[in-house]
Design an enzyme around this catalytic site. Structure first.
Site, PDB file in Angstrom:
ATOM      1  CD  GLU A 133      33.542  -1.559 -17.181  1.00  0.00           C
ATOM      2  OE1 GLU A 133      32.891  -2.529 -16.480  1.00  0.00           O
ATOM      3  OE2 GLU A 133      32.607  -2.073 -18.365  1.00  0.00           O
TER       4      GLU A 133
ATOM      5  CG  ASP B 137      31.716 -10.052 -33.011  1.00  0.00           C
ATOM      6  OD1 ASP B 137      32.823 -10.362 -33.501  1.00  0.00           O
ATOM      7  OD2 ASP B 137      32.069  -8.488 -32.256  1.00  0.00           O
TER       8      ASP B 137
END
Length: 341
Positions: free
Chosen positions: A246, A271
């Site tokens: 990240e 989803d």
């Protein structure tokens, strides 16, 4: 065979056994036979030219007799035969045309190659048929022209085949296969959600490295998580924990996090659509007028922490559009329909 052919040209012009032998040689279609056929045609051509020249000269007196005319005709024929292949170069041109076509290494199929060989053989045999005296230079020119046009058509077909082969190789490319697989499902998803189909495919490609770097479970099974969606506390289905990268304050760091696990691609894309359409945070993505605007809206909504996320998506979108343009729509089969709800 070659010695026999070479010897034939040195015989008398009116040796009819020589003509018969040359006709049999022409049937073989060999390079030497084709060369001799071409030489003999040049002989015919030179002889007709000499006859035309003699007609332009006034005749009379002692030498204007039928016997003398027969002698001069035979003399002209013999001179024409001895000159063939040495002076005008016509024989070389004809032989080159025939040999090049018979040597062609590229053909559409075996039947096409057989047709070329048969056409060459017919041309060679026609020069020494029983009606050879009626074969004019214009007739041969027409035959050679037809041969040339046939060769041009064959080359065009070869080029089409080469292009088709190139497209087939493109279809074999893993990136193209990924786009082909996702194209129809993404189009279906775009119709019911408003999210541009290019963005759907681009995100699936970016998050999984075109399907090669999918998230796997602890027992090394596929998670079908093509969109890198994390498993928050509200997620009630299976999940897997792994190390991911990240960006925090524009610095790349490694952290441990949980990711959702799906039972199929259909489950994953359903989803994903629910996440983007039901969360107000991604409203600009759903309402975006085009794929590139939607890509920028995804970054603005902090879908990913990568500061270059939208730029990467746009690069992939460009590639998807190119592949979709150059790939037959009939091959865009994809997987089964999306159960969006």
């Amino acid at each position: 065979m070659k010695n026999q052919i070479n010897q034939s040209i040195n015989r008398f012009a009116y040796d009819f056994s020589n003509i018969s032998q040359l006709r049999r040689n022409a049937v073989s279609g060999s390079r030497e036979s084709i060369k001799q056929v071409a030489d003999q045609f040049e002989t015919l051509f030179v002889n007709m030219m000499m006859q035309s020249m003699r007609k332009a000269v006034p005749n009379g007196g002692l030498f204007n007799q039928s016997a003398m005319q027969l002698f001069t005709s035979m003399f002209d024929q013999q001179i024409a035969q001895q000159s063939a292949g040495k002076g005008l170069g016509l024989a070389d041109i004809i032989a080159k045309q025939l040999i090049n076509q018979s040597r062609s290494t590229v053909s559409i199929n075996a039947q096409s190659q057989a047709n070329h060989q048969q056409a060459n053989m017919q041309l060679a045999q026609s020069l020494f048929s029983n009606n050879s005296s009626n074969l004019s230079p214009a007739a041969l020119g027409q035959m050679l022209y037809q041969q040339h046009k046939t060769h041009e058509i064959t080359q065009k077909n070869v080029n089409k085949l080469s292009l088709s082969t190139s497209l087939n190789r493109l279809d074999e490319d893993p990136i193209t296969q990924f786009v082909v697989e996702w194209f129809e499902p993404a189009k279906q998803a775009a119709k019911v959600s408003g999210i541009p189909y290019e963005v759907i495919i681009a995100q699936a490609a970016l998050e999984t490295g075109w399907g090669k770097k999918q998230i796997k479970t602890t027992d090394n099974q596929l998670s079908y998580n093509y969109f890198g969606i994390k498993a928050s506390s509200s997620w009630r289905d299976n999940s897997t924990r792994l190390t991911t990268q990240e960006f925090l304050n524009n610095n790349k760091v490694k952290i441990q996090d949980d990711f959702r696990v799906y039972n199929s691609k259909q489950h994953a894309i359903t989803d994903y659509l629910n996440l983007l359409t039901k969360n107000p945070r991604y409203r600009a993505v759903v309402n975006a007028p085009d794929a590139r605007t939607a890509a920028k809206a995804l970054q603005d909504a902090n879908y990913a922490t990568d500061p270059n996320y939208s730029e990467k998506l746009i690069q992939i979108i460009n590639r998807i559009e190119t592949i979709a343009k150059n790939t037959s729509q009939k091959s865009m089969s994809g997987f089964s329909q999306i159960a969006f709800k």
